[in-house]
Design a protein around this motif. Structure first.
Motif, PDB file in Angstrom:
ATOM      1  N   GLY A 110     -11.601 130.848  32.747  1.00  0.00           N
ATOM      2  CA  GLY A 110     -12.168 129.642  33.343  1.00  0.00           C
ATOM      3  C   GLY A 110     -11.664 129.352  34.749  1.00  0.00           C
ATOM      4  N   ARG A 111     -10.636 130.087  35.212  1.00  0.00           N
ATOM      5  CA  ARG A 111     -10.202 129.921  36.600  1.00  0.00           C
ATOM      6  C   ARG A 111     -11.009 130.885  37.475  1.00  0.00           C
ATOM      7  N   TYR A 112     -10.870 130.765  38.802  1.00  0.00           N
ATOM      8  CA  TYR A 112     -11.627 131.681  39.650  1.00  0.00           C
ATOM      9  C   TYR A 112     -10.703 132.731  40.238  1.00  0.00           C
TER      10      TYR A 112
ATOM     11  N   ARG B 236     -14.753 136.809  48.014  1.00  0.00           N
ATOM     12  CA  ARG B 236     -15.646 135.790  47.464  1.00  0.00           C
ATOM     13  C   ARG B 236     -15.066 135.300  46.136  1.00  0.00           C
ATOM     14  N   SER B 237     -15.406 134.062  45.744  1.00  0.00           N
ATOM     15  CA  SER B 237     -14.852 133.461  44.513  1.00  0.00           C
ATOM     16  C   SER B 237     -15.778 133.685  43.323  1.00  0.00           C
ATOM     17  N   TYR B 238     -15.199 134.083  42.186  1.00  0.00           N
ATOM     18  CA  TYR B 238     -15.967 134.267  40.937  1.00  0.00           C
ATOM     19  C   TYR B 238     -15.131 133.762  39.768  1.00  0.00           C
ATOM     20  N   THR B 239     -15.812 133.157  38.785  1.00  0.00           N
ATOM     21  CA  THR B 239     -15.138 132.501  37.659  1.00  0.00           C
ATOM     22  C   THR B 239     -14.952 133.489  36.514  1.00  0.00           C
ATOM     23  N   VAL B 240     -13.789 133.445  35.911  1.00  0.00           N
ATOM     24  CA  VAL B 240     -13.485 134.394  34.831  1.00  0.00           C
ATOM     25  C   VAL B 240     -14.193 133.946  33.550  1.00  0.00           C
ATOM     26  N   GLN B 241     -15.098 134.765  33.061  1.00  0.00           N
ATOM     27  CA  GLN B 241     -15.847 134.443  31.824  1.00  0.00           C
ATOM     28  C   GLN B 241     -15.042 134.869  30.597  1.00  0.00           C
TER      29      GLN B 241
ATOM     30  N   SER C 251     -14.137 139.748  32.750  1.00  0.00           N
ATOM     31  CA  SER C 251     -15.599 139.695  32.864  1.00  0.00           C
ATOM     32  C   SER C 251     -15.975 138.629  33.889  1.00  0.00           C
ATOM     33  N   LEU C 252     -16.833 139.001  34.810  1.00  0.00           N
ATOM     34  CA  LEU C 252     -17.313 138.076  35.849  1.00  0.00           C
ATOM     35  C   LEU C 252     -18.832 138.127  35.860  1.00  0.00           C
ATOM     36  N   ASP C 253     -19.479 136.964  36.052  1.00  0.00           N
ATOM     37  CA  ASP C 253     -20.944 136.916  36.097  1.00  0.00           C
ATOM     38  C   ASP C 253     -21.391 136.628  37.530  1.00  0.00           C
TER      39      ASP C 253
ATOM     40  N   SER D  28     -21.739 128.275  38.355  1.00  0.00           N
ATOM     41  CA  SER D  28     -20.656 127.514  37.703  1.00  0.00           C
ATOM     42  C   SER D  28     -20.803 127.482  36.192  1.00  0.00           C
ATOM     43  N   ILE D  29     -21.740 128.250  35.643  1.00  0.00           N
ATOM     44  CA  ILE D  29     -22.012 128.152  34.209  1.00  0.00           C
ATOM     45  C   ILE D  29     -20.745 128.442  33.380  1.00  0.00           C
ATOM     46  N   ASN D  30     -19.914 129.351  33.843  1.00  0.00           N
ATOM     47  CA  ASN D  30     -18.705 129.672  33.071  1.00  0.00           C
ATOM     48  C   ASN D  30     -17.651 128.563  33.170  1.00  0.00           C
ATOM     49  N   ALA D  31     -17.642 127.859  34.302  1.00  0.00           N
ATOM     50  CA  ALA D  31     -16.736 126.712  34.421  1.00  0.00           C
ATOM     51  C   ALA D  31     -17.231 125.569  33.535  1.00  0.00           C
ATOM     52  N   LEU D  32     -18.549 125.314  33.557  1.00  0.00           N
ATOM     53  CA  LEU D  32     -19.109 124.242  32.714  1.00  0.00           C
ATOM     54  C   LEU D  32     -18.769 124.511  31.253  1.00  0.00           C
ATOM     55  N   TRP D  33     -18.951 125.768  30.848  1.00  0.00           N
ATOM     56  CA  TRP D  33     -18.752 126.101  29.440  1.00  0.00           C
ATOM     57  C   TRP D  33     -17.283 126.044  29.054  1.00  0.00           C
ATOM     58  N   TYR D  34     -16.420 126.388  30.001  1.00  0.00           N
ATOM     59  CA  TYR D  34     -14.977 126.289  29.737  1.00  0.00           C
ATOM     60  C   TYR D  34     -14.638 124.845  29.318  1.00  0.00           C
ATOM     61  N   TYR D  35     -15.154 123.858  30.095  1.00  0.00           N
ATOM     62  CA  TYR D  35     -14.858 122.459  29.754  1.00  0.00           C
ATOM     63  C   TYR D  35     -15.590 122.037  28.484  1.00  0.00           C
TER      64      TYR D  35
END
Ligand SMILES: Cc1cc2nc3c(=O)[nH]c(=O)nc-3n(C[C@H](O)[C@H](O)[C@H](O)COP(=O)(O)OP(=O)(O)OC[C@H]3O[C@@H](n4cnc5c(N)ncnc54)[C@H](O)[C@@H]3O)c2cc1C
Length: 259
Positions: A46-48, A74-79, A89-91, A140-147
């Motif tokens: 959930g972090r980037y 570039r920034s990517y969120t850890v799925q 895994s990164l999306d 941001s779908i992976n960040a949304l889902w983390y929360y």
């Protein structure tokens, strides 16, 4: 980040693509792995991370974080993170815009190398409310889902996800109290604002996460501050990208004028 013993600038960790998967027409999952990824912090999910893209010279990885030969980052969120296997895994959003990261991701194949730095800090949410409004897009779908997966027992949440086309919906697992609203996006904020206004559970006591295009973050935040009485202290807001502006320039703009 890997420490150098010889006084050279710190470098990123080396990783290699081990799997790719087309999730939707505009989202591609890329699993990267390597021995240097086994020692990331336990709470990496959930972090980037910063992805360091290879140069044009035959795709050789560039792990330099700073200096004249620094890689494009570039920034990517850890799925997903599997420390034992050293796998992340990164999306990546693909087939949407032109930029070095999306270009790399669209063409990535097993065996391609890249650098990984971070993870960076996660924006803290108090997670003490009984209603949550989580708003984002494919970035941001992976960040949304983390929360969404960490809400207090009994809480309710409206998760609003803007997508480029109806085919970009994903089959997300159902979570108690969590309602997902898929919104086929328009360039302006109108449809997103209408969807926010339609969330009847929103009140002055709701907690909010907003992570999407910068103009839309401003529009939704402005509406919520003006019309709902939610305090800005209860809102985590991040511009994930900005229309017409690349990530380097946007990063500098955010430092001067935070959202
Ligand atoms: C904390 C954080 C986490 C992030 N996590 C993810 C993630 O998991 N997955 C992901 O795909 N992105 C994620 N992003 C967003 C991603 O870093 C940006 O979209 C980045 O600009 C992509 O780089 P690029 O090289 O493809 O395009 P850039 O060179 O940065 O930009 C080139 C052009 O493309 C436009 N552009 C950039 N991104 C998009 C987009 N998504 N849709 C339409 N146009 C765009 C820009 O406005 C610019 O005009 C995250 C951003 C942040 C701040």
């Amino acid at each position: 980040m890997t420490k150098q013993l010889d006084g050279a600038p710190p470098r990123a960790r080396l990783a290699e693509v081990v799997k790719t998967e087309e999730l939707t027409p505009h989202l591609r999952r890329i699993v990267v792995a390597g021995p240097e990824l086994t020692t990331l912090p336990e709470d990496t999910l959930g972090r980037y991370v910063k992805v360091l893209l290879p140069g044009q010279d035959g795709g050789r990885p560039n792990l330099a974080l700073r200096g004249p030969a620094a890689a494009i980052k570039r920034s990517y969120t850890v799925q997903h993170y599997d420390a034992a296997r050293g796998e992340l895994s990164l999306d990546f959003v693909v087939n949407r815009h032109r930029g070095p990261a999306t270009r790399w991701a669209a063409g990535a194949e097993v065996g391609h190398a890249l650098g990984i730095a971070g993870p960076g800090p996660r924006k803290p949410m108090p997670l003490q409310a009984s209603h949550y409004l989580l708003v984002g897009d494919l970035t941001s779908i992976n960040a949304l889902w983390y929360y969404a997966e960490r809400l207090p027992a009994g809480a309710r949440a409206d998760v609003l996800i803007e997508i480029p086309t109806a085919e970009d919906r994903q089959a997300l697992p159902s979570l108690p109290g969590v309602r997902v609203h898929w919104i086929v996006e328009q360039p302006d904020s109108r449809r997103l604002l209408q969807a926010v206004q339609a969330c009847t559970g929103v009140s002055a006591q709701s907690e909010v996460f907003l992570g999407t295009e910068a103009g839309k973050v401003r529009a939704v935040k402005g509406y919520l501050l003006e019309r709902t009485g939610i305090s800005s202290l209860m809102m985590q807001t991040t511009g994930y990208w900005k229309r017409g502006v690349d990530a380097e320039r946007f990063g500098k703009e955010k430092q001067q004028n935070p959202l």
